[in-house]
Design an enzyme around this catalytic site. Structure first.
Site, PDB file in Angstrom:
ATOM      1  CD1 TRP A   1      35.831  37.485  38.700  1.00 26.51           C
ATOM      2  CD2 TRP A   1      33.706  37.709  39.394  1.00 26.51           C
ATOM      3  NE1 TRP A   1      35.066  37.884  37.614  1.00 26.51           N
ATOM      4  CE2 TRP A   1      33.769  38.019  38.009  1.00 26.51           C
ATOM      5  CE3 TRP A   1      32.470  37.765  40.031  1.00 26.51           C
ATOM      6  CZ2 TRP A   1      32.636  38.404  37.284  1.00 26.51           C
ATOM      7  CZ3 TRP A   1      31.344  38.141  39.313  1.00 26.51           C
ATOM      8  CH2 TRP A   1      31.432  38.464  37.956  1.00 26.51           C
TER       9      TRP A   1
ATOM     10  CG  HIS B   1      43.438  29.195  44.465  1.00 25.51           C
ATOM     11  ND1 HIS B   1      44.247  30.018  45.217  1.00 25.51           N
ATOM     12  CD2 HIS B   1      43.361  29.755  43.228  1.00 25.51           C
ATOM     13  CE1 HIS B   1      44.629  31.048  44.459  1.00 25.51           C
ATOM     14  NE2 HIS B   1      44.108  30.913  43.257  1.00 25.51           N
TER      15      HIS B   1
ATOM     16  CD  GLU C   1      46.069  29.694  39.894  1.00 29.54           C
ATOM     17  OE1 GLU C   1      45.683  30.631  39.203  1.00 29.54           O
ATOM     18  OE2 GLU C   1      45.621  29.451  41.014  1.00 29.54           O
TER      19      GLU C   1
ATOM     20  N   GLY D   1      49.258  37.252  42.106  1.00 30.16           N
ATOM     21  CA  GLY D   1      49.064  38.579  42.668  1.00 30.16           C
ATOM     22  C   GLY D   1      50.338  39.398  42.784  1.00 30.16           C
TER      23      GLY D   1
ATOM     24  N   GLY E   1      43.121  35.953  38.070  1.00 28.57           N
ATOM     25  CA  GLY E   1      42.563  36.581  39.262  1.00 28.57           C
ATOM     26  C   GLY E   1      42.335  38.067  39.034  1.00 28.57           C
ATOM     27  N   GLY E   2      43.289  38.893  39.476  1.00 28.28           N
ATOM     28  CA  GLY E   2      43.137  40.349  39.444  1.00 28.28           C
ATOM     29  C   GLY E   2      42.605  40.901  38.128  1.00 28.28           C
TER      30      GLY E   2
HETATM   31  P1  13P Z   1      46.286  36.743  39.817  1.00 34.72           P
HETATM   32  O1  13P Z   1      45.883  36.697  38.372  1.00 34.72           O
HETATM   33  O2  13P Z   1      45.658  37.910  40.552  1.00 34.72           O
HETATM   34  O3  13P Z   1      47.750  36.653  39.998  1.00 34.72           O
HETATM   35  O4  13P Z   1      45.653  35.456  40.509  1.00 34.72           O
HETATM   36  C1  13P Z   1      45.857  34.221  39.920  1.00 34.72           C
HETATM   37  C2  13P Z   1      45.011  33.245  40.625  1.00 34.72           C
HETATM   38  O5  13P Z   1      45.235  32.955  41.794  1.00 34.72           O
HETATM   39  C3  13P Z   1      43.886  32.675  39.880  1.00 34.72           C
HETATM   40  O6  13P Z   1      43.340  31.597  40.556  1.00 34.72           O
END
Ligand code: 13P
Length: 251
Positions: free
Chosen positions: A9, A94, A164, A170, A229-230
């Site tokens: 989140w 991260h 990632e 994002g 994330g999003g």
């Molecule tokens: P998004 O799914 O928003 O691209 O973020 C990925 C993320 O950084 C999960 O840790």
């Protein structure tokens, strides 16, 4: 079962957001088991969330912990504190921590040890920047991140690695599924060859995963899950991605 789908989140949420999220998730989730699902809310909500989740239920964890166990470290939270609040896992490394808070692989190695010592599931996040990708340095960067972050690797239990790519986070466009698959294979090979005693539970992908692209990404053989994330801020969308995953992996 190890964690496979994790909601990050980031800096979003509130107690009422958590309630609404759980309601929408529960309305749309079709699986019979929740034990492979994790939520990493801002740490201040860990305690509240664990109290509102059925047991055995979704695991709650933290997005980060300090690389010291205690001390004069104003504003920080330790792995022990996360465990004490009912957390069951923690991310470490991260890219937003590496970029905005200058975390190094050496810091991340310390964090992973503390996470493991607190009996939390450690989730190491790695990934290359767009410049590194353009210079064909992806492999060398990932190898370096793994080797330097797992220096005390033999002690780690239940490790999960989240791949990632920084450029996909994002951005609205994920890496291509075949590319993700081959990088996950590479990560598994690096861990196997350098840390053969290590208990690697899986490699999960993060970077613009959403309901549209979840199927082609998650169906790849070497993709053991996703860190989202999003799209994870919407309980219904996250549940629908989890449904796709369960169907694909026949959970
Ligand atoms: P998004 O799914 O928003 O691209 O973020 C990925 C993320 O950084 C999960 O840790």
């Amino acid at each position: 079962m190890s964690l496979t789908l994790i909601a990050n989140w980031k800096l979003h949420g509130s107690k009422s957001f958590s309630r609404d999220w759980l309601n929408s998730f529960n309305d749309s989730y079709q699986g019979s088991s929740l034990s492979s699902i994790g939520i990493a809310p801002p740490s201040i909500f860990i305690d509240d969330l664990t109290k509102h989740i059925d047991n055995p239920g979704i695991s709650i964890g933290s997005q980060n912990v300090d690389h010291f166990p205690s001390g004069a470290r104003t504003g920080e939270i330790s792995a022990d504190m996360v465990a004490d609040a009912g957390g069951q896992f923690s991310l470490a490394g991260h890219s937003e921590r590496r970029i905005f808070f200058q975390e190094t692989n050496a810091d991340i190695a310390l964090k992973l040890d503390l996470i493991s010592e607190s009996s939390l599931i450690p989730i190491l996040c790695i990934g290359e920047s767009i410049d590194e990708k353009d210079q064909n340095k992806t492999e060398i960067i990932l190898e370096q991140q793994i080797i330097e972050s797992l220096s005390a690797g033999s002690k780690l239990q239940n490790l999960i690695i989240a791949y990632e790519p920084v450029w996909a986070i994002g951005s609205g466009s994920s890496a291509a599924p075949e590319e993700i698959n081959s990088i996950h294979k590479l990560i598994k090979d690096i861990v196997q060859s350098r840390f053969s005693a290590l208990d690697l539970q899986g490699v999960i992908y993060g970077g613009s995963v959403n309901i549209e692209n979840a199927f082609p990404i998650l169906e790849e053989e070497e993709v053991d899950g996703a860190l989202i994330g999003g799209a994870s801020l919407n309980g219904e969308e996250f549940a629908k991605i989890a449904n796709i995953f369960n169907e694909l992996k026949e959970l």
